[in-house]
Design an enzyme around this catalytic site. Structure first.
Site, PDB file in Angstrom:
ATOM      1  N   GLY A  70      33.312  23.158  54.798  1.00  0.00           N
ATOM      2  CA  GLY A  70      32.919  23.082  56.207  1.00  0.00           C
ATOM      3  C   GLY A  70      33.107  21.677  56.759  1.00  0.00           C
ATOM      4  O   GLY A  70      32.183  21.103  57.354  1.00  0.00           O
ATOM      5  N   ILE A  72      26.782  17.178  58.652  1.00  0.00           N
ATOM      6  CA  ILE A  72      26.499  16.613  57.336  1.00  0.00           C
ATOM      7  C   ILE A  72      27.781  16.444  56.542  1.00  0.00           C
ATOM      8  O   ILE A  72      28.002  15.410  55.889  1.00  0.00           O
ATOM      9  CB  ILE A  72      25.484  17.494  56.578  1.00  0.00           C
ATOM     10  CG1 ILE A  72      24.111  17.438  57.247  1.00  0.00           C
ATOM     11  CG2 ILE A  72      25.373  17.072  55.112  1.00  0.00           C
ATOM     12  CD1 ILE A  72      23.080  18.397  56.661  1.00  0.00           C
ATOM     13  N   ARG A  98      37.543  26.492  58.482  1.00  0.00           N
ATOM     14  CA  ARG A  98      37.850  27.899  58.778  1.00  0.00           C
ATOM     15  C   ARG A  98      39.242  28.022  59.385  1.00  0.00           C
ATOM     16  O   ARG A  98      39.910  29.028  59.206  1.00  0.00           O
ATOM     17  CB  ARG A  98      36.805  28.482  59.726  1.00  0.00           C
ATOM     18  CG  ARG A  98      35.523  28.899  59.038  1.00  0.00           C
ATOM     19  CD  ARG A  98      34.670  29.789  59.914  1.00  0.00           C
ATOM     20  NE  ARG A  98      34.165  29.092  61.076  1.00  0.00           N
ATOM     21  CZ  ARG A  98      32.950  28.587  61.171  1.00  0.00           C
ATOM     22  NH1 ARG A  98      32.108  28.700  60.162  1.00  0.00           N
ATOM     23  NH2 ARG A  98      32.552  27.969  62.254  1.00  0.00           N
ATOM     24  N   ASP A 102      37.271  30.396  54.359  1.00  0.00           N
ATOM     25  CA  ASP A 102      36.212  30.924  55.217  1.00  0.00           C
ATOM     26  C   ASP A 102      35.142  31.567  54.336  1.00  0.00           C
ATOM     27  O   ASP A 102      35.459  32.350  53.443  1.00  0.00           O
ATOM     28  CB  ASP A 102      36.821  31.975  56.165  1.00  0.00           C
ATOM     29  CG  ASP A 102      35.871  32.395  57.275  1.00  0.00           C
ATOM     30  OD1 ASP A 102      34.667  32.519  57.001  1.00  0.00           O
ATOM     31  OD2 ASP A 102      36.340  32.619  58.401  1.00  0.00           O
ATOM     32  N   ALA A 151      28.690  23.715  53.952  1.00  0.00           N
ATOM     33  CA  ALA A 151      29.079  24.767  54.894  1.00  0.00           C
ATOM     34  C   ALA A 151      28.104  25.928  54.854  1.00  0.00           C
ATOM     35  O   ALA A 151      27.595  26.297  53.805  1.00  0.00           O
ATOM     36  CB  ALA A 151      30.490  25.271  54.580  1.00  0.00           C
ATOM     37  N   TYR A 196      16.683  32.918  59.713  1.00  0.00           N
ATOM     38  CA  TYR A 196      17.533  31.788  59.293  1.00  0.00           C
ATOM     39  C   TYR A 196      16.962  31.125  58.038  1.00  0.00           C
ATOM     40  O   TYR A 196      17.664  30.881  57.054  1.00  0.00           O
ATOM     41  CB  TYR A 196      17.683  30.770  60.421  1.00  0.00           C
ATOM     42  CG  TYR A 196      18.488  29.554  60.010  1.00  0.00           C
ATOM     43  CD1 TYR A 196      19.857  29.669  59.773  1.00  0.00           C
ATOM     44  CD2 TYR A 196      17.887  28.314  59.838  1.00  0.00           C
ATOM     45  CE1 TYR A 196      20.603  28.574  59.362  1.00  0.00           C
ATOM     46  CE2 TYR A 196      18.622  27.214  59.436  1.00  0.00           C
ATOM     47  CZ  TYR A 196      19.985  27.347  59.198  1.00  0.00           C
ATOM     48  OH  TYR A 196      20.712  26.256  58.789  1.00  0.00           O
ATOM     49  N   LYS A 219      18.408  30.820  54.065  1.00  0.00           N
ATOM     50  CA  LYS A 219      18.542  29.592  53.278  1.00  0.00           C
ATOM     51  C   LYS A 219      17.817  29.749  51.937  1.00  0.00           C
ATOM     52  O   LYS A 219      18.310  29.289  50.896  1.00  0.00           O
ATOM     53  CB  LYS A 219      17.981  28.389  54.037  1.00  0.00           C
ATOM     54  CG  LYS A 219      18.656  28.082  55.351  1.00  0.00           C
ATOM     55  CD  LYS A 219      20.162  27.890  55.229  1.00  0.00           C
ATOM     56  CE  LYS A 219      20.554  26.540  54.717  1.00  0.00           C
ATOM     57  NZ  LYS A 219      22.025  26.311  54.776  1.00  0.00           N
ATOM     58  N   VAL A 245      17.780  17.041  60.848  1.00  0.00           N
ATOM     59  CA  VAL A 245      18.765  15.974  60.639  1.00  0.00           C
ATOM     60  C   VAL A 245      19.115  15.295  61.958  1.00  0.00           C
ATOM     61  O   VAL A 245      19.565  15.941  62.917  1.00  0.00           O
ATOM     62  CB  VAL A 245      20.040  16.525  59.966  1.00  0.00           C
ATOM     63  CG1 VAL A 245      21.053  15.414  59.749  1.00  0.00           C
ATOM     64  CG2 VAL A 245      19.684  17.187  58.635  1.00  0.00           C
ATOM     65  N   SER A 302      18.696  19.747  65.623  1.00  0.00           N
ATOM     66  CA  SER A 302      17.690  18.741  65.979  1.00  0.00           C
ATOM     67  C   SER A 302      18.217  17.783  67.046  1.00  0.00           C
ATOM     68  O   SER A 302      17.477  17.352  67.929  1.00  0.00           O
ATOM     69  CB  SER A 302      17.278  17.942  64.739  1.00  0.00           C
ATOM     70  OG  SER A 302      16.764  18.791  63.744  1.00  0.00           O
TER      71      SER A 302
END
Length: 345
Positions: A14, A19, A39, A68, A89, A160, A164, A192, A204
């Site tokens: 990614g 990041i 991608r 991807d 990613a 979400y 994770k 972040v 953020s």
């Protein structure tokens, strides 16, 4: 500790992400060869522009590959010849998803695609970017959260954060089972912040952007831990090479949590007139809940209202000698970069 980087190739997944871009910058500055997955290779000029903004002038050690996370094809080629993989990613969240599986299934599958390809190619270690969302949701602690904690999915955890949690657990299950021999380290960042390199940046920072442009007339009553993206990238590189990081998770958090109103006050203090549109008051929780009925993005904020969750970076400091910047430095750098790059227009 210093490990020689000469000739070693690192895949960063990614590569256009916030990041990921800073991981690429950190690696190139240390002399690694970097292969960045995208991608679409149409993004190469954008990525190079962001890296240039971040100070990179020589692209000889940087290459790109198309892959991807929604499909397994392409990852075998992406990891070929790599000693390490840094995997920030994540599939793009569908905020209009009708079912949580639209978040969860792509996240879990994407992690497994990368890990399987890495194992087959003889990669030494993968560093996965997870999130605080895999550590501290569905529970309430009076003491700071640590790497021993996991989000409790038996509670009402947003999709979400659930994605994770499940994708990180899938990664650990894989390396402890059929992927045995492949090393894994995980970085769990909080919110972040830090200097933006272009229009690709974290959720953020979108909030700070909305404050500075006057799109927010007030801020939600939310407290969060924060960390500078440069320190997140530094922690990824340390976790990639240090023997002490094998099989470990690391919380990436600068210090004590701060509220959105704290951030607004920091902006006023630092920027003066340039912060004229930044709100000075909090929005009542009932109004946010009402708005969330019509706005799926606002809906993600509702579970965080009034929540106080502290986290500790003690483990990263002790094991990896990680020393992050302060919250104030991260907020200042974020705002000043948005202004410098003309992204507030």
């Amino acid at each position: 500790m210093e490990i020689t980087s000469k000739g070693k190739m690192v895949l960063v997944t990614g590569g256009s992400g916030f990041i990921a871009s800073y991981c690429i910058i950190a690696l190139l500055n240390k002399g690694y060869k970097v292969r960045a997955s995208l991608r679409s290779l149409n993004r190469i000029p954008d990525v190079k522009q962001m890296l240039s903004t971040g100070g990179i002038t020589d692209f000889d050690n940087l290459s790109f590959v198309e892959a991807d996370l929604s499909q397994e094809n392409g990852w075998q080629e992406a990891v070929q010849g790599c000693t390490y993989v840094i995997h920030p990613a994540s599939p793009t969240p569908n905020f209009n998803a009708k079912h949580e599986d639209e978040f969860i299934t792509p996240a879990v599958n994407g992690v497994l695609f990368v890990l399987r390809a890495a194992k087959a190619a003889g990669v030494q270690r993968v560093v996965l970017t997870s999130a605080f969302g895999a550590v501290g949701m569905g529970t309430n602690k009076k003491t700071p959260y640590t790497e021993e904690d996991w989000s409790d999915l038996s509670q009402d955890v947003p999709a979400y954060q659930k994605s994770k949690t499940l994708s990180e657990k899938a990664a650990w299950n894989y390396v402890n089972g059929e992927g045995k021999g492949l090393e894994l380290a995980v970085v769990n960042p909080v919110g972040v912040l830090g200097p933006v390199l272009g229009a690709d940046y974290s959720h953020s920072i979108q909030m700070i952007h909305q404050m500075l442009t006057g799109r927010l007339k007030g801020v939600p009553s939310i407290r969060s831990g924060y960390v500078d993206v440069r320190d997140v990238a530094d922690l990824h590189v340390k976790a990639m090479v240090d023997p002490a990081a094998r099989g470990e998770r690391f919380l990436a958090v600068a210090g004590e949590s701060i509220s959105m109103l704290d951030i607004a006050n920091m902006l006023h203090s630092r920027l003066g007139d340039k912060a004229a549109k930044v709100p000075r008051k909090e929005i009542p929780g009932w109004l946010i809940r009402l708005t969330a009925l019509f706005n799926p993005k606002i809906r993600l904020v509702v579970p965080l209202l009034g929540m106080v969750k502290e986290a500790s970076h003690k483990k990263a400091a002790l094991l990896l000698n990680w020393r992050p910047r302060s919250n104030q430095e991260a907020v200042n750098a974020t705002a000043e970069s948005l202004i410098r790059l003309g992204l507030l227009k």
